[in-house]
Design a protein around this motif. Structure first.
Motif, PDB file in Angstrom:
ATOM      1  N   UNK A  66       0.851  -1.225   0.017  1.00  0.00           N
ATOM      2  CA  UNK A  66      -0.120  -0.193  -0.116  1.00  0.00           C
ATOM      3  C   UNK A  66       0.814   1.301  -0.047  1.00  0.00           C
ATOM      4  N   UNK A  67       1.987   1.336   0.822  1.00  0.00           N
ATOM      5  CA  UNK A  67       2.942   2.595   0.646  1.00  0.00           C
ATOM      6  C   UNK A  67       3.480   2.523  -0.636  1.00  0.00           C
ATOM      7  N   UNK A  68       3.854   1.485  -1.242  1.00  0.00           N
ATOM      8  CA  UNK A  68       4.484   1.594  -2.424  1.00  0.00           C
ATOM      9  C   UNK A  68       3.654   2.223  -3.665  1.00  0.00           C
ATOM     10  N   UNK A  69       2.440   1.692  -3.316  1.00  0.00           N
ATOM     11  CA  UNK A  69       1.372   2.267  -4.318  1.00  0.00           C
ATOM     12  C   UNK A  69       1.191   3.609  -4.190  1.00  0.00           C
ATOM     13  N   UNK A  70       1.084   4.109  -2.979  1.00  0.00           N
ATOM     14  CA  UNK A  70       0.995   5.552  -2.588  1.00  0.00           C
ATOM     15  C   UNK A  70       2.288   6.134  -3.275  1.00  0.00           C
ATOM     16  N   UNK A  97      -7.665   7.553   6.949  1.00  0.00           N
ATOM     17  CA  UNK A  97      -6.746   7.628   7.952  1.00  0.00           C
ATOM     18  C   UNK A  97      -5.626   6.789   7.863  1.00  0.00           C
ATOM     19  N   UNK A  98      -5.337   5.729   6.837  1.00  0.00           N
ATOM     20  CA  UNK A  98      -4.364   4.897   6.791  1.00  0.00           C
ATOM     21  C   UNK A  98      -3.035   5.392   6.484  1.00  0.00           C
ATOM     22  N   UNK A  99      -1.921   4.996   7.014  1.00  0.00           N
ATOM     23  CA  UNK A  99      -0.693   5.417   6.778  1.00  0.00           C
ATOM     24  C   UNK A  99      -0.278   6.776   6.736  1.00  0.00           C
ATOM     25  N   UNK A 100      -1.359   7.699   7.602  1.00  0.00           N
ATOM     26  CA  UNK A 100      -0.997   8.840   7.817  1.00  0.00           C
ATOM     27  C   UNK A 100       0.358   9.329   8.725  1.00  0.00           C
ATOM     28  N   UNK A 101       0.830   8.458   9.391  1.00  0.00           N
ATOM     29  CA  UNK A 101       1.850   8.824  10.066  1.00  0.00           C
ATOM     30  C   UNK A 101       3.295   8.845   9.229  1.00  0.00           C
ATOM     31  N   UNK A 102       3.157   8.385   8.041  1.00  0.00           N
ATOM     32  CA  UNK A 102       4.134   8.357   7.222  1.00  0.00           C
ATOM     33  C   UNK A 102       4.244   9.466   6.214  1.00  0.00           C
ATOM     34  N   UNK A 103       5.532   9.444   5.739  1.00  0.00           N
ATOM     35  CA  UNK A 103       5.773  10.829   4.860  1.00  0.00           C
ATOM     36  C   UNK A 103       4.989  10.778   3.674  1.00  0.00           C
ATOM     37  N   UNK A 104       4.607   9.574   3.211  1.00  0.00           N
ATOM     38  CA  UNK A 104       3.739   9.622   1.973  1.00  0.00           C
ATOM     39  C   UNK A 104       2.144   9.589   2.379  1.00  0.00           C
ATOM     40  N   UNK A 105       1.375  10.615   2.231  1.00  0.00           N
ATOM     41  CA  UNK A 105       0.221  11.149   2.823  1.00  0.00           C
ATOM     42  C   UNK A 105      -0.852  10.516   2.017  1.00  0.00           C
ATOM     43  N   UNK A 106      -1.590   9.553   2.277  1.00  0.00           N
ATOM     44  CA  UNK A 106      -2.435   8.853   1.513  1.00  0.00           C
ATOM     45  C   UNK A 106      -3.614   9.979   1.304  1.00  0.00           C
ATOM     46  N   UNK A 107      -3.835  10.900   2.544  1.00  0.00           N
ATOM     47  CA  UNK A 107      -4.988  11.789   2.497  1.00  0.00           C
ATOM     48  C   UNK A 107      -4.733  12.761   1.203  1.00  0.00           C
TER      49      UNK A 107
END
Ligand SMILES: Nc1nc2c(ncn2[C@@H]2O[C@H](COP(=O)(O)OP(=O)(O)O)[C@@H](O)[C@H]2O)c(=O)[nH]1
Ligand SMILES: [Mg+2]
Length: 331
Positions: A66-70, A97-107
């Motif tokens: 998911x992070x890679x897709x983002x 809300x997913x992965x919000x803590x990461x630099x890649x911001x899905x939002x």
């Protein structure tokens, strides 16, 4: 807002074709619910599909798909390409809300009109998940998305029917994905088109790279050698390089004329997979609802009837397949 009652076959199909997000969201929900309207809409839109390029992301849970897709969505959006994402990953569904803590911001992507992201649930689809995923992909294609990404969890064979529709299959691994490497080695898992080894900071990343490389080296016949890219998805490191490899695979398929061939094979495989899933469900229901068929199973258990005779009777009754047609002795 248009409610459920306001959409008709015509307005929904037209809405999806014009790229209307609400129409697309509604149509995918109908697909998920197995609503007959969804089948009609997809049937109407099917002649307008085949333009999107589908990339499948598969691999064990937690490797960073998911992070890679983002990160890749960010990469392709910087060029203005419109993209749709369908994620079939119950372990880490895409959400606002997913992965919000990461630099890649899905939002950020959820707010971008050029991106449509949808997590598919695994709840009771009529013809299984393969069917719902295929329909969702077709809707995104018809809506004008140039790229469609499909995420599925997989370590072996079970994901095959869902990922089978992708033009390019990317396998994502990370240090510690030993089971997947073994599955590749044993030939249980099909060789993907591109491999990403994510979480490259991990001390064992290089070891895994060498291991995967040596497995791929065993194949001396294929003209396409799956490239392996070490990535760090959270920081976006080597993501442009990974995307280049995916595009190189696409160019290889297009230039060699294999894309049409692959799509033909993929679609045939999907039709067969969905038909098989439906047949299986039909069979299970028929047996559950029919005391006479259940009696057959009881007879098998009491050793009054042998298993293959029961199979013959069931096929005859449920599918009207006559005794000889199902027999291994048929010429
Ligand atoms: N250290 C590190 N963590 C990562 C990397 N990529 C993803 N993660 C983290 O790994 C966890 C699982 O990622 P996710 O994308 O949900 O994996 P998926 O289950 O394969 O979709 C999350 O906490 C991510 O933040 C990476 O490159 N390095
Ligand atoms: Mg995921």
């Amino acid at each position: 807002m248009a409610g459920r009652r306001d959409w008709t076959r015509e307005t929904l199909a037209a809405g999806v074709r014009s790229g209307d997000r609400r129409a697309l969201a509604r149509a995918i929900t109908l697909v998920e619910n197995g609503d007959p309207l969804a089948y009609e809409v997809v049937a109407d839109l099917y002649p307008h599909t085949g333009r999107a390029y589908a990339v499948g992301f598969t691999g064990p849970p937690g490797v960073g798909k998911s992070t890679l897709i983002s990160a890749i969505v960010r990469e392709v959006r910087s060029r203005g390409t419109e993209v749709g994402v369908v994620s079939v990953d119950p372990s880490s569904p895409f959400s606002h809300g997913a992965l919000l803590g990461d630099r890649i911001r899905l939002s950020d992507h959820f707010l971008d009109p050029g991106v449509f992201i949808r997590s598919m649930g695994t709840r009771g689809h009529l013809g299984g998940l393969a069917e719902a995923t295929l329909q969702a992909l077709l809707l995104l294609d018809a809506s004008g998305k140039e790229l469609v990404f499909l995420e599925t969890v997989g370590t072996g064979q079970s994901e095959v029917e869902v990922i089978g529709i992708a033009d390019t299959v990317l396998l994502v691994l990370m240090p510690g994905s030993g089971d997947s490497v073994q599955a590749l080695k044993a030939g249980i898992m099909e060789i993907p088109d591109v491999i990403a080894i994510n979480k490259l900071d991990h001390p064992a990343a290089k070891t895994m790279l060498n291991e995967v490389r040596s497995i791929l080296a065993l194949d001396t016949e294929s003209e396409w050698r799956p490239p392996i890219v070490l990535t760090e998805a959270t920081r976006g490191e080597n993501v442009p390089e990974l995307w280049e490899k995916i595009e190189a695979h696409r160019a290889h398929l297009e230039e060699s004329g294999q894309l049409d061939e692959r799509r033909r094979r993929n679609l045939a495989g999907e039709v067969f997979a969905v038909a098989s899933a439906r047949a299986k469900q039909h069979l299970e229901r028929a047996v559950a609802d029919d005391p006479e068929l259940r009696r057959l199973l009881d007879e098998v258990q009491r050793r009054e009837l042998d298993p293959l005779s029961a199979v013959r009777e069931i096929l005859e009754k449920v599918f009207r397949i006559d005794r000889d047609a199902g027999s291994a002795h048929t010429p």
